[in-house]
Design a protein around this motif. Sequence first.
Motif, PDB file in Angstrom:
ATOM      1  N   GLU A 118     -83.913  -3.105  70.474  1.00  0.00           N
ATOM      2  CA  GLU A 118     -83.169  -2.536  71.587  1.00  0.00           C
ATOM      3  C   GLU A 118     -81.844  -3.283  71.790  1.00  0.00           C
ATOM      4  O   GLU A 118     -81.722  -4.459  71.454  1.00  0.00           O
ATOM      5  N   ASP A 121     -75.804  -3.614  69.472  1.00  0.00           N
ATOM      6  CA  ASP A 121     -74.437  -3.155  69.697  1.00  0.00           C
ATOM      7  C   ASP A 121     -73.448  -4.196  69.193  1.00  0.00           C
ATOM      8  O   ASP A 121     -73.818  -5.157  68.516  1.00  0.00           O
ATOM      9  N   ASP A 157     -86.250   6.982  64.350  1.00  0.00           N
ATOM     10  CA  ASP A 157     -85.641   7.020  65.687  1.00  0.00           C
ATOM     11  C   ASP A 157     -84.370   6.172  65.738  1.00  0.00           C
ATOM     12  O   ASP A 157     -84.164   5.370  66.657  1.00  0.00           O
ATOM     13  N   GLY A 159     -80.799   5.336  66.542  1.00  0.00           N
ATOM     14  CA  GLY A 159     -79.810   5.788  67.509  1.00  0.00           C
ATOM     15  C   GLY A 159     -78.445   6.007  66.881  1.00  0.00           C
ATOM     16  O   GLY A 159     -78.125   5.461  65.816  1.00  0.00           O
ATOM     17  N   SER A 160     -77.617   6.796  67.561  1.00  0.00           N
ATOM     18  CA  SER A 160     -76.292   7.126  67.036  1.00  0.00           C
ATOM     19  C   SER A 160     -75.369   5.914  66.989  1.00  0.00           C
ATOM     20  O   SER A 160     -74.334   5.942  66.315  1.00  0.00           O
ATOM     21  N   ASN A 161     -75.732   4.830  67.692  1.00  0.00           N
ATOM     22  CA  ASN A 161     -74.918   3.623  67.698  1.00  0.00           C
ATOM     23  C   ASN A 161     -75.247   2.688  66.535  1.00  0.00           C
ATOM     24  O   ASN A 161     -74.593   1.669  66.351  1.00  0.00           O
ATOM     25  N   LEU A 181     -72.716  -0.485  74.041  1.00  0.00           N
ATOM     26  CA  LEU A 181     -73.377   0.495  74.899  1.00  0.00           C
ATOM     27  C   LEU A 181     -74.250  -0.128  75.981  1.00  0.00           C
ATOM     28  O   LEU A 181     -74.637   0.550  76.916  1.00  0.00           O
ATOM     29  N   SER A 184     -78.381   0.992  75.800  1.00  0.00           N
ATOM     30  CA  SER A 184     -78.506   2.444  75.670  1.00  0.00           C
ATOM     31  C   SER A 184     -79.531   2.781  74.591  1.00  0.00           C
ATOM     32  O   SER A 184     -79.660   2.058  73.594  1.00  0.00           O
ATOM     33  N   PRO A 185     -80.279   3.893  74.742  1.00  0.00           N
ATOM     34  CA  PRO A 185     -81.187   4.340  73.672  1.00  0.00           C
ATOM     35  C   PRO A 185     -80.467   4.578  72.349  1.00  0.00           C
ATOM     36  O   PRO A 185     -81.090   4.515  71.281  1.00  0.00           O
ATOM     37  N   ASP A 186     -79.158   4.848  72.414  1.00  0.00           N
ATOM     38  CA  ASP A 186     -78.398   5.053  71.177  1.00  0.00           C
ATOM     39  C   ASP A 186     -78.252   3.765  70.378  1.00  0.00           C
ATOM     40  O   ASP A 186     -77.865   3.801  69.207  1.00  0.00           O
ATOM     41  N   GLY A 187     -78.546   2.636  71.011  1.00  0.00           N
ATOM     42  CA  GLY A 187     -78.459   1.355  70.319  1.00  0.00           C
ATOM     43  C   GLY A 187     -79.824   0.809  69.952  1.00  0.00           C
ATOM     44  O   GLY A 187     -80.052  -0.401  70.033  1.00  0.00           O
ATOM     45  N   SER A 188     -80.730   1.679  69.539  1.00  0.00           N
ATOM     46  CA  SER A 188     -82.075   1.234  69.172  1.00  0.00           C
ATOM     47  C   SER A 188     -82.529   1.924  67.895  1.00  0.00           C
ATOM     48  O   SER A 188     -82.009   2.979  67.514  1.00  0.00           O
TER      49      SER A 188
END
Length: 269
Positions: A118, A121, A157, A159-161, A181, A184-188
């Motif tokens: 999690e 970033d 899964d 994330g876009s990050n 982020l 953010s969930p995008d950073g996982s």
Amino acid sequence: MLLNLPCTIAPRWRRLALMTLLLSGLGTSHVHAFVLDWSQVTWNTGSPSQTFSDVQGSGIDISISTTLAGGFYNTPTQDNNQNLNLFPDWYSNNGASSYIDVTIRFTRTVTNVSFSFEDMDRGNISGSRPTRYYWEDVIERANGWNGSSLVTPTATDVGSNILIDTTSRPGDVLYRGNTNLNWSPDGSFTLNWEQPVDTVSFRYSSGSRAQSNPAAQVIGISNISFHSAVPEAGTLWLGAFLLAALALRSIPRVPELLRIRTRSVSENS
């Protein structure tokens, strides 16, 4: 007699073979799912490693160790989001010399080990170095072992990050945080070891895109789930007892053999 004897005994052995197949199912391993839940355990403050015994009654202990190089940190800590946090401040942006190695060991072989990373970033552009970021989170060298056999994880899964880098280091996959982020969930992303393992490990390092003296940074490790194939001991003993009893009953007694022989001789006279 030689023709009649197998015909008399064969049905018994056919029944024994059938019961053997049925009873073999009694010894089949049953898959149980367990979770090392950070909300249910406590990491000792200031300790770089810890063992959690008999996780959720599984009979399996999990030992987690962390080794720091090229920086300092306050050892792993827990947060309110059910994560174990790694919070380093590295001396350089060289991931080969500034990193935390994390090793997770199970006291016996397990399958389907899975956990997420999690808050992966990077910082904003450094004011003094416009081509560098304040920090960059990188996960690399993620592997598992079953004894001496290497087991490679799969990532899901994502994330876009997360930038998946397969070219910077041949033979390895680097997972890089790609924007700032803040949890953010995008950073996982999640790593999964479906095949049997007794040890998994990874390296959390400073990315080369960070400034030469990165700012303090943090990532979280989610709950750790795993499966254990546990034979039902009582069922195995019952199956063995029944098989032994059937085997004894399926062996004709001496008087019965004599009757078979007498009858066969009479019929052939």
